[in-house]
Design a protein around this motif. Structure first.
Motif, PDB file in Angstrom:
ATOM      1  N   UNK A  44       0.831  -1.200   0.000  1.00  0.00           N
ATOM      2  CA  UNK A  44       0.000   0.000   0.000  1.00  0.00           C
ATOM      3  C   UNK A  44       0.877   1.267   0.000  1.00  0.00           C
ATOM      4  N   UNK A  45       1.931   1.278   0.786  1.00  0.00           N
ATOM      5  CA  UNK A  45       2.825   2.438   0.825  1.00  0.00           C
ATOM      6  C   UNK A  45       3.450   2.690  -0.541  1.00  0.00           C
ATOM      7  N   UNK A  46       3.869   1.643  -1.211  1.00  0.00           N
ATOM      8  CA  UNK A  46       4.453   1.794  -2.552  1.00  0.00           C
ATOM      9  C   UNK A  46       3.409   2.328  -3.525  1.00  0.00           C
ATOM     10  N   UNK A  47       2.200   1.784  -3.471  1.00  0.00           N
ATOM     11  CA  UNK A  47       1.136   2.245  -4.361  1.00  0.00           C
ATOM     12  C   UNK A  47       0.799   3.712  -4.132  1.00  0.00           C
ATOM     13  N   UNK A  48       0.705   4.109  -2.882  1.00  0.00           N
ATOM     14  CA  UNK A  48       0.363   5.499  -2.567  1.00  0.00           C
ATOM     15  C   UNK A  48       1.424   6.451  -3.109  1.00  0.00           C
ATOM     16  N   UNK A  49       2.694   6.072  -2.938  1.00  0.00           N
ATOM     17  CA  UNK A  49       3.777   6.944  -3.400  1.00  0.00           C
ATOM     18  C   UNK A  49       3.921   6.882  -4.919  1.00  0.00           C
ATOM     19  N   UNK A  50       3.943   5.680  -5.482  1.00  0.00           N
ATOM     20  CA  UNK A  50       4.193   5.524  -6.919  1.00  0.00           C
ATOM     21  C   UNK A  50       3.032   6.047  -7.772  1.00  0.00           C
ATOM     22  N   UNK A  51       1.819   5.773  -7.354  1.00  0.00           N
ATOM     23  CA  UNK A  51       0.650   6.171  -8.140  1.00  0.00           C
ATOM     24  C   UNK A  51       0.042   7.475  -7.655  1.00  0.00           C
ATOM     25  N   UNK A  52       0.650   8.075  -6.636  1.00  0.00           N
ATOM     26  CA  UNK A  52       0.153   9.336  -6.066  1.00  0.00           C
ATOM     27  C   UNK A  52      -1.322   9.212  -5.657  1.00  0.00           C
ATOM     28  N   UNK A  53      -1.635   8.105  -4.990  1.00  0.00           N
ATOM     29  CA  UNK A  53      -3.002   7.867  -4.520  1.00  0.00           C
ATOM     30  C   UNK A  53      -3.259   8.639  -3.236  1.00  0.00           C
ATOM     31  N   UNK A  54      -4.511   8.959  -3.003  1.00  0.00           N
ATOM     32  CA  UNK A  54      -4.900   9.603  -1.750  1.00  0.00           C
ATOM     33  C   UNK A  54      -5.188   8.530  -0.716  1.00  0.00           C
ATOM     34  N   UNK A  65      -9.816  18.246  10.079  1.00  0.00           N
ATOM     35  CA  UNK A  65      -9.175  19.556  10.259  1.00  0.00           C
ATOM     36  C   UNK A  65     -10.112  20.669   9.796  1.00  0.00           C
ATOM     37  N   UNK A  66     -10.777  20.462   8.677  1.00  0.00           N
ATOM     38  CA  UNK A  66     -11.704  21.478   8.160  1.00  0.00           C
ATOM     39  C   UNK A  66     -12.859  21.699   9.130  1.00  0.00           C
ATOM     40  N   UNK A  67     -13.422  20.632   9.650  1.00  0.00           N
ATOM     41  CA  UNK A  67     -14.553  20.763  10.592  1.00  0.00           C
ATOM     42  C   UNK A  67     -14.131  21.331  11.941  1.00  0.00           C
ATOM     43  N   UNK A  68     -12.862  21.122  12.299  1.00  0.00           N
ATOM     44  CA  UNK A  68     -12.356  21.665  13.565  1.00  0.00           C
ATOM     45  C   UNK A  68     -11.929  23.128  13.414  1.00  0.00           C
ATOM     46  N   UNK A  69     -11.942  23.635  12.178  1.00  0.00           N
ATOM     47  CA  UNK A  69     -11.525  25.010  11.949  1.00  0.00           C
ATOM     48  C   UNK A  69     -10.021  25.197  11.901  1.00  0.00           C
ATOM     49  N   UNK A  70      -9.289  24.101  11.723  1.00  0.00           N
ATOM     50  CA  UNK A  70      -7.832  24.181  11.620  1.00  0.00           C
ATOM     51  C   UNK A  70      -7.445  24.489  10.179  1.00  0.00           C
ATOM     52  N   UNK A  71      -6.290  25.107   9.975  1.00  0.00           N
ATOM     53  CA  UNK A  71      -5.885  25.420   8.606  1.00  0.00           C
ATOM     54  C   UNK A  71      -5.646  24.139   7.793  1.00  0.00           C
ATOM     55  N   UNK A  72      -5.954  24.216   6.506  1.00  0.00           N
ATOM     56  CA  UNK A  72      -5.784  23.056   5.626  1.00  0.00           C
ATOM     57  C   UNK A  72      -4.309  22.808   5.378  1.00  0.00           C
ATOM     58  N   UNK A  73      -3.976  21.548   5.182  1.00  0.00           N
ATOM     59  CA  UNK A  73      -2.619  21.161   4.811  1.00  0.00           C
ATOM     60  C   UNK A  73      -2.534  21.023   3.298  1.00  0.00           C
ATOM     61  N   UNK A  74      -1.463  21.502   2.742  1.00  0.00           N
ATOM     62  CA  UNK A  74      -1.182  21.276   1.328  1.00  0.00           C
ATOM     63  C   UNK A  74      -0.377  19.990   1.228  1.00  0.00           C
ATOM     64  N   UNK A  75      -0.786  19.077   0.387  1.00  0.00           N
ATOM     65  CA  UNK A  75      -0.064  17.813   0.259  1.00  0.00           C
ATOM     66  C   UNK A  75      -0.600  16.782   1.224  1.00  0.00           C
ATOM     67  N   UNK A  76       0.036  15.635   1.226  1.00  0.00           N
ATOM     68  CA  UNK A  76      -0.421  14.528   2.054  1.00  0.00           C
ATOM     69  C   UNK A  76       0.333  14.406   3.358  1.00  0.00           C
ATOM     70  N   UNK A  77       0.204  13.243   3.948  1.00  0.00           N
ATOM     71  CA  UNK A  77       0.802  12.958   5.249  1.00  0.00           C
ATOM     72  C   UNK A  77       2.321  13.102   5.221  1.00  0.00           C
ATOM     73  N   UNK A  78       2.948  12.525   4.206  1.00  0.00           N
ATOM     74  CA  UNK A  78       4.411  12.579   4.141  1.00  0.00           C
ATOM     75  C   UNK A  78       4.904  14.021   4.048  1.00  0.00           C
ATOM     76  N   UNK A  79       4.271  14.809   3.220  1.00  0.00           N
ATOM     77  CA  UNK A  79       4.700  16.200   3.043  1.00  0.00           C
ATOM     78  C   UNK A  79       4.492  17.028   4.307  1.00  0.00           C
ATOM     79  N   UNK A  80       3.455  16.725   5.062  1.00  0.00           N
ATOM     80  CA  UNK A  80       3.119  17.545   6.225  1.00  0.00           C
ATOM     81  C   UNK A  80       3.682  17.065   7.552  1.00  0.00           C
ATOM     82  N   UNK A  81       3.909  15.777   7.679  1.00  0.00           N
ATOM     83  CA  UNK A  81       4.300  15.249   8.981  1.00  0.00           C
ATOM     84  C   UNK A  81       5.634  14.505   8.998  1.00  0.00           C
ATOM     85  N   UNK A  82       6.122  14.099   7.821  1.00  0.00           N
ATOM     86  CA  UNK A  82       7.337  13.285   7.769  1.00  0.00           C
ATOM     87  C   UNK A  82       8.507  14.060   7.171  1.00  0.00           C
ATOM     88  N   UNK A  83       8.268  14.716   6.034  1.00  0.00           N
ATOM     89  CA  UNK A  83       9.333  15.492   5.382  1.00  0.00           C
ATOM     90  C   UNK A  83       9.794  16.611   6.312  1.00  0.00           C
TER      91      UNK A  83
END
Length: 137
Positions: A44-54, A65-83
């Motif tokens: 699944x991790x390979x598919x998400x990265x290779x095929x750019x799946x959500x 986050x939207x319902x809590x009134x928090x600012x939206x993140x650009x990109x996915x989990x890796x871009x926001x929490x890992x990179x």
């Protein structure tokens, strides 16, 4: 408050899933049955990265986050929490190669562990037969 907790729970589940996908092969050395879960997570991790799946967890986090009134993140989990935390921003390919080596080395180690266990469990020619076998003959 509830949706904020849902968003943070989704992030926590993401980290747990990432850990399973990357490190689950090492856990399989001790608990072999976990290997199939790790294999599915790694695929699944390979598919998400290779095929750019959500990822569904990213979708849950974004909606919460939207319902809590928090600012939206650009990109996915890796871009926001890992990179930038686990590897420098802009070095995604190197991080992916290291992740692949980590997974493949855990699988290679698992093969070694399984072979050793099989050898230890099977009688070698130099071993004497057990008393039960000697009595049956």
């Amino acid at each position: 408050m509830f949706y904020e907790a849902v968003a943070y729970t989704a992030v926590g589940l993401h980290f747990a899933f990432l850990a399973l996908g990357l490190l689950g092969g090492f856990a399989a050395w001790r608990w072999p049955r976990i290997f199939w879960f790790q294999l599915a997570a790694a695929i699944w991790l390979v598919l998400v990265v290779a095929a750019n799946l959500l990822c569904p967890l990213t979708w849950v986090e974004d909606r919460a986050r939207a319902r809590a009134g928090l600012p939206a993140h650009e990109g996915g989990f890796l871009a926001n929490h890992v990179a930038g935390v686990f590897y420098p921003v802009g070095h995604e390919r190197v991080a992916q190669a290291v992740a692949a080596l980590l997974v493949l080395s855990s699988w290679a180690g698992l093969l070694v562990v399984r072979r050793r266990r099989r050898r230890a469990g099977s009688p070698s020619p130099s071993r004497r037969p057990s008393p039960d076998r000697a009595a049956r003959k």
